[in-house]
Design a protein around this motif. Structure first.
Motif, PDB file in Angstrom:
ATOM      1  N   SER A 140      38.798 -20.908 -34.004  1.00  0.00           N
ATOM      2  CA  SER A 140      39.790 -20.596 -32.943  1.00  0.00           C
ATOM      3  C   SER A 140      40.844 -20.285 -33.750  1.00  0.00           C
ATOM      4  N   ARG A 186      47.696 -28.371 -35.237  1.00  0.00           N
ATOM      5  CA  ARG A 186      47.171 -28.036 -33.862  1.00  0.00           C
ATOM      6  C   ARG A 186      45.740 -27.626 -34.033  1.00  0.00           C
ATOM      7  N   LEU A 236      42.372 -29.428 -32.613  1.00  0.00           N
ATOM      8  CA  LEU A 236      41.372 -28.890 -32.161  1.00  0.00           C
ATOM      9  C   LEU A 236      39.936 -29.273 -32.487  1.00  0.00           C
ATOM     10  N   ARG A 237      39.807 -29.191 -33.856  1.00  0.00           N
ATOM     11  CA  ARG A 237      38.522 -29.481 -34.779  1.00  0.00           C
ATOM     12  C   ARG A 237      38.054 -30.962 -34.205  1.00  0.00           C
ATOM     13  N   ASN A 267      38.893 -32.580 -31.655  1.00  0.00           N
ATOM     14  CA  ASN A 267      38.472 -32.950 -30.209  1.00  0.00           C
ATOM     15  C   ASN A 267      37.095 -32.246 -30.178  1.00  0.00           C
ATOM     16  N   THR A 268      36.834 -31.241 -31.022  1.00  0.00           N
ATOM     17  CA  THR A 268      35.335 -30.601 -30.863  1.00  0.00           C
ATOM     18  C   THR A 268      34.432 -31.633 -31.385  1.00  0.00           C
TER      19      THR A 268
END
Length: 561
Positions: free
Chosen positions: A374, A397, A401-402, A404-405
């Motif tokens: 991303s 941020r 994201l990492r 959350n993945t």
């Protein structure tokens, strides 16, 4: 080479054997931990298991009779290997086809050579002295700085002691002759000396700390001053541009004579100062008749201020810290896992034919890496118009994201191919999962992953004494335990196809049931190659999250009341 100390063990377990390539090997222990030595000239010695923690064996030699001209093997040529185990320092040497090596081999075979010496240097402060119950001085070695040689010797009684150890022995013997009053006085002097040294060390540390803080303060003030000068310069430039813009607007409007610019004249400097306050401090004067930069209709220029950003804390634990993480180098592969067996040995009659057992079961865990990435785009204007570190903020941020993945991939792996057990008694079903579905070791290492709704449902339950079943445990990262197990509370909607209020519980030893294979994680900053108009900050991850042991996962749900 001169060594500080040499010790010799009379080793009955010195062994010889022939290697597959025709060469000959000898092996044994050069030293053993926590075993008392012989009388070493007025004292007995022990070596603790921690004594070899910092020793390098890269240049270690195996020699004969303490003669460095008689080298049998050496570590840097891979003919000598050593290993520190719970017994002591074990060595194995491959002998060359030389007269000396063959003589040593045959003498060991004949029982003529049984001793093995090692030469070593004790680290500063790496030993201590005490007394046995019989009054014998006891030398305890806790830290060895280096070992220079291992020696096969025909004289097991051969021992040399360094001058430092000898002096320490003399001191301990003198102390043993002291009266109780003299010993007490000496101990008091020793404590005073140690206390004085401690205070001096603390004073030196404090002075270094103050000097570092002063230097840091000076650097910070210099940086702030430089930034203030830069802001002042930008502000003056902004004021100049805005003033020119206002004059141009009024010049255009005054062509017809309908709108006139109010008199600024002598108050121009004061107007600039007020405008500077508006840009820097956010202070606004709304006096439209005298000192502000205004239009004839009374409108005032009001600056826009961006305060330092604040961050909302992530509310749930990250599952990536709970499963097993394996670093790999290839896109695909397999992790073989040997399974345990309930098979037993069979009785064997003398001269009878033995029954051959089947090969142990191996279950491979395959991985196939996928790519996840991303980016965030941000403009040069954003960097120019703001003092905030947007690059660092956007980098954080990307890490979010990492994570959350990883959470999504891990919960998917935990539930893949499983049918949830619909429960009418959550506690009973959790106990059943721990007591029957998991074997004792796996049950001991299991965690309980539950949705927030499941946590609330169980937290409302109480035992016969009226106490909540869920207890606080300050020693655990999750801070809560149930039935002695760590609780991991996650969002209701993280479970596949779940909605807020759904009760979902996973009981499993996460380190065995799910494995995250990872090849690389790259973060980068990309800039327009023609001109710096915008930038991209991105992250690229190659990983695969695999359900390794489906049989170790129990999924429990409960229908709504």
């Amino acid at each position: 080479m001169k060594v500080s100390d040499v010790r010799t063990l009379n080793l009955s377990d010195l062994k010889i054997r022939d290697a597959e390539n025709g060469l000959k090997k000898i092996e044994g222990y050069a030293l053993k931990f926590n075993e008392p030595s012989e009388d070493l000239g007025g004292f007995v010695e022990y070596v603790t298991p921690e004594a070899l923690s910092n020793v390098s064996f890269e240049n270690l030699l195996l020699i004969y009779a303490h003669d460095y001209n008689n080298i049998l093997a050496r570590a840097d040529s891979d003919t000598l290997t050593v290993q520190v185990d719970n017994v002591g320092l074990h060595f194995e040497a491959t002998l060359a086809n030389t007269t000396l090596a063959n003589d040593v081999y045959n003498d060991i075979l004949a029982g003529n050579l049984k001793g093995c010496s090692f030469g070593f240097v004790i680290s500063p402060g790496g030993d201590d002295w005490s007394e046995t119950s019989e009054g014998m001085p006891l030398h305890i070695i806790t830290n060895i700085q280096s070992i220079s040689e291992l020696t096969i010797t025909p004289i097991p009684a051969y021992t040399e002691t360094s001058v430092t150890v000898t002096r320490s022995l003399d001191k301990i013997k003198e102390r043993m002759k002291m009266t109780d009053e003299e010993k007490k006085k000496m101990e008091e002097e020793k404590r005073e000396k140690e206390e004085k040294e401690r205070l001096e060390r603390e004073k030196a540390i404090e002075e270094e700390k103050r000097a570092a803080e002063k230097k840091e303060q000076e650097e910070r003030e210099a940086k702030e001053k430089a930034e203030e000068e830069k802001r002042e310069k930008r502000t003056q430039e902004t004021i100049k541009r805005e003033m020119e813009k206002i004059r141009e607007e009024f010049a255009d409007k005054n062509k017809g004579g309908d709108v006139k610019l109010r008199e600024l004249g002598k108050k121009a400097d004061e107007q600039k100062r007020d405008f500077h306050k508006m840009l820097v401090a956010g202070e606004i004067k709304r006096d439209t008749t005298s000192t502000n930069v205004v239009l004839s209709d009374g409108s005032v220029l009001i600056p826009d201020t961006i305060l330092p950003a604040e961050h909302e804390e992530h509310q749930f634990p990250r599952l990536g810290n709970l499963v097993r993480n394996v670093q790999v180098k290839t896109t695909t592969g397999k992790l073989p896992i040997f399974q345990t067996s309930d098979d037993v040995l069979e009785k064997h009659d003398e001269f009878g034919t033995g029954n051959r057992k089947k090969v142990p079961e191996i279950k491979p865990v395959p991985w196939d890496l996928g790519s996840f990435s991303s980016t965030f785009a941000y403009s040069q204007e954003l960097l120019t118009d703001s003092q905030y570190n947007w690059e660092s903020e956007l980098g954080d941020r990307l890490i979010e994201l990492r994570d959350n993945t990883d959470d999504s991939l891990i919960i998917t792996a935990l539930t893949a191919g499983l049918t949830a057990t619909v429960s009418t008694d959550l506690i009973a079903d959790i106990k059943k999962a721990l007591n029957l579905n998991l074997k004792p070791v796996d049950s001991q290492k299991a965690q309980i992953v539950m949705s927030q709704a499941a946590f609330d449902a169980i937290d409302q339950l109480k035992d016969d004494m009226g106490r909540p079943l869920i207890q606080m445990d300050l020693t655990k990262a999750s801070n809560y335990t149930l039935l002695g197990k760590q609780l991991v509370v996650i969002a209701d909607t993280l479970f596949p196809s779940a909605k807020a209020g759904d009760v979902n519980i996973i009981v499993s030893p996460l380190q065995k049931s799910v494995i995250k294979f990872k090849n690389a994680e790259i973060t980068g900053k990309f800039i327009d190659s023609y001109d710096v108009f915008y930038r991209l900050l991105g992250i690229f991850v190659r990983e695969d999250v695999v359900q390794a042991r489906k049989d170790l996962i129990q999924w429990i749900t409960k229908t709504a009341a």
